[in-house]
Design an enzyme around this catalytic site. Structure first.
Site, PDB file in Angstrom:
ATOM      1  N   ASP A 191      45.326  56.448 -19.274  1.00 21.28           N
ATOM      2  CA  ASP A 191      46.178  55.256 -19.150  1.00 21.28           C
ATOM      3  C   ASP A 191      46.604  55.017 -17.700  1.00 21.28           C
ATOM      4  O   ASP A 191      47.684  54.477 -17.443  1.00 21.28           O
ATOM      5  CB  ASP A 191      47.417  55.371 -20.064  1.00 21.28           C
ATOM      6  CG  ASP A 191      47.037  55.538 -21.527  1.00 21.28           C
ATOM      7  OD1 ASP A 191      46.049  54.913 -21.955  1.00 21.28           O
ATOM      8  OD2 ASP A 191      47.708  56.315 -22.228  1.00 21.28           O
ATOM      9  N   HIS A 208      47.343  49.089 -23.751  1.00 19.54           N
ATOM     10  CA  HIS A 208      48.232  50.233 -23.976  1.00 19.54           C
ATOM     11  C   HIS A 208      49.656  49.722 -24.213  1.00 19.54           C
ATOM     12  O   HIS A 208      50.157  48.891 -23.453  1.00 19.54           O
ATOM     13  CB  HIS A 208      48.199  51.166 -22.765  1.00 19.54           C
ATOM     14  CG  HIS A 208      49.084  52.360 -22.945  1.00 19.54           C
ATOM     15  ND1 HIS A 208      48.726  53.426 -23.734  1.00 19.54           N
ATOM     16  CD2 HIS A 208      50.323  52.633 -22.473  1.00 19.54           C
ATOM     17  CE1 HIS A 208      49.707  54.303 -23.741  1.00 19.54           C
ATOM     18  NE2 HIS A 208      50.688  53.854 -22.988  1.00 19.54           N
ATOM     19  N   ASN A 268      41.297  48.634 -21.411  1.00 20.29           N
ATOM     20  CA  ASN A 268      42.072  49.165 -22.538  1.00 20.29           C
ATOM     21  C   ASN A 268      43.395  48.414 -22.629  1.00 20.29           C
ATOM     22  O   ASN A 268      43.903  47.900 -21.624  1.00 20.29           O
ATOM     23  CB  ASN A 268      42.348  50.653 -22.299  1.00 20.29           C
ATOM     24  CG  ASN A 268      43.122  51.295 -23.432  1.00 20.29           C
ATOM     25  OD1 ASN A 268      42.835  51.060 -24.610  1.00 20.29           O
ATOM     26  ND2 ASN A 268      44.117  52.092 -23.109  1.00 20.29           N
ATOM     27  N   SER A 286      50.412  46.698 -21.581  1.00 22.70           N
ATOM     28  CA  SER A 286      49.604  46.542 -20.371  1.00 22.70           C
ATOM     29  C   SER A 286      48.123  46.556 -20.732  1.00 22.70           C
ATOM     30  O   SER A 286      47.707  47.301 -21.617  1.00 22.70           O
ATOM     31  CB  SER A 286      49.850  47.707 -19.398  1.00 22.70           C
ATOM     32  OG  SER A 286      51.221  47.884 -19.144  1.00 22.70           O
TER      33      SER A 286
HETATM   34  C1  GAR Z   1      47.893  49.034 -30.343  1.00 18.57           C
HETATM   35  O1  GAR Z   1      49.285  49.034 -30.276  1.00 18.57           O
HETATM   36  C2  GAR Z   1      47.311  49.505 -29.037  1.00 18.57           C
HETATM   37  O2  GAR Z   1      48.022  49.081 -27.914  1.00 18.57           O
HETATM   38  C3  GAR Z   1      47.414  50.997 -29.211  1.00 18.57           C
HETATM   39  O3  GAR Z   1      47.029  51.223 -30.537  1.00 18.57           O
HETATM   40  C4  GAR Z   1      47.395  50.086 -31.325  1.00 18.57           C
HETATM   41  C5  GAR Z   1      46.169  49.633 -32.082  1.00 18.57           C
HETATM   42  O4  GAR Z   1      46.491  48.625 -32.980  1.00 18.57           O
HETATM   43  N1  GAR Z   1      46.574  51.683 -28.282  1.00 18.57           N
HETATM   44  C6  GAR Z   1      46.925  52.817 -27.691  1.00 18.57           C
HETATM   45  O5  GAR Z   1      47.969  53.405 -27.916  1.00 18.57           O
HETATM   46  C7  GAR Z   1      45.918  53.365 -26.703  1.00 18.57           C
HETATM   47  N2  GAR Z   1      46.505  54.324 -25.849  1.00 18.57           N
HETATM   48  P1  GAR Z   1      45.346  47.760 -33.682  1.00 18.57           P
HETATM   49  O6  GAR Z   1      44.320  48.737 -34.256  1.00 18.57           O
HETATM   50  O7  GAR Z   1      46.074  47.031 -34.772  1.00 18.57           O
HETATM   51  O8  GAR Z   1      44.729  46.842 -32.670  1.00 18.57           O
END
Ligand code: GAR
Length: 222
Positions: free
Chosen positions: A150, A114, A112, A141
């Site tokens: 996480d 994060h 994942n 990360s």
């Molecule tokens: C990203 O910032 C990712 O790190 C976060 O969601 C966003 C997705 O953006 N993920 C989390 O918060 C998971 N806990 P994207 O759809 O444009 O790739």
């Protein structure tokens, strides 16, 4: 390694900009050896699905609202992913809490991204929380997924500076830009067989990494 394909499946819920970065594979000009065999979304209107289709990648929607329980949804997700037999399952903005059964089924093959420097700020709203805490730096990360939210072993991270004028929106843009460099790099390392997990410790090229993972400097884009 030439022409070897390392199959990955990418799970998304929304915009899919990280998916796009994985599609684009702009890693120091080298081709990476992974292939995205499918993109799975729990939302039928996720923009990332359009990105996948534009890149001729098969898409699957498994709508969580059509499943009575979290367990039912995850069981269907496991079934579909197993049919694709990927070497790695890549969560890229997949906004679902996963059951222990799911996480254990894909142990060591599930990662994942994060938006924080884990173990700081697991969960949501990470940018505002970092600002509220007066942090001078923040970041992203990539970690193995375990039952703890996480909380799995961290593989790599990138840091960004927090400037006095930053708000949650500007910070989230900076972090996203570093996500787009970090994730394709880490997935490429997997494809090259360079990442291993042994007894909760992450190894890159057979060298154990610190608990916060490898720190990637922002020098990748030529
Ligand atoms: C990203 O910032 C990712 O790190 C976060 O969601 C966003 C997705 O953006 N993920 C989390 O918060 C998971 N806990 P994207 O759809 O444009 O790739």
């Amino acid at each position: 390694m030439a022409n070897a394909t390392f199959k990955i499946v990418v799970l998304i819920s929304g915009n899919g900009s990280n998916l796009q970065s994985l599609i684009d594979r702009k890693i120091t000009g080298k081709r990476s050896q992974y292939e995205i065999t499918a993109v799975i979304s729990n939302k039928s209107d996720a923009h990332g699905l359009e990105r996948a289709k534009a890149a001729n990648i098969p898409v699957v929607v498994i709508d969580h609202t059509k499943h009575d329980t979290r367990q039912d949804f995850d069981t269907e997700l496991i079934r579909v992913i197993d049919l694709l037999s990927p070497s790695l399952i890549v969560l890229a903005g997949f906004m679902r809490i996963l059951t222990a059964a799911f996480v254990n089924h894909f142990q060591k093959r599930l990662i994942n991204i994060h938006p924080s420097l884990l173990p700081l700020y697991p969960g949501t709203n990470t940018h505002q929380r970092a600002l509220d805490a007066g942090e001078k730096q923040h970041g992203v990360s990539v970690h193995y997924v375990t039952e703890e939210l996480d909380g799995g072993p961290v593989i790599a991270r990138s840091k960004v500076h927090i400037d006095p004028e930053d708000d949650a929106e500007s910070l989230s843009k900076k972090v996203l830009a570093s996500e787009h460099l970090l994730y394709p790099q880490v997935v490429s390392w997997f494809a090259q067989g360079r990442i291993k997990l042994k007894e909760d410790k992450v190894y890159l090229d057979n060298k154990v990494l610190p608990s916060h993972g490898f720190t990637l400097k922002h020098t990748l884009r030529a």
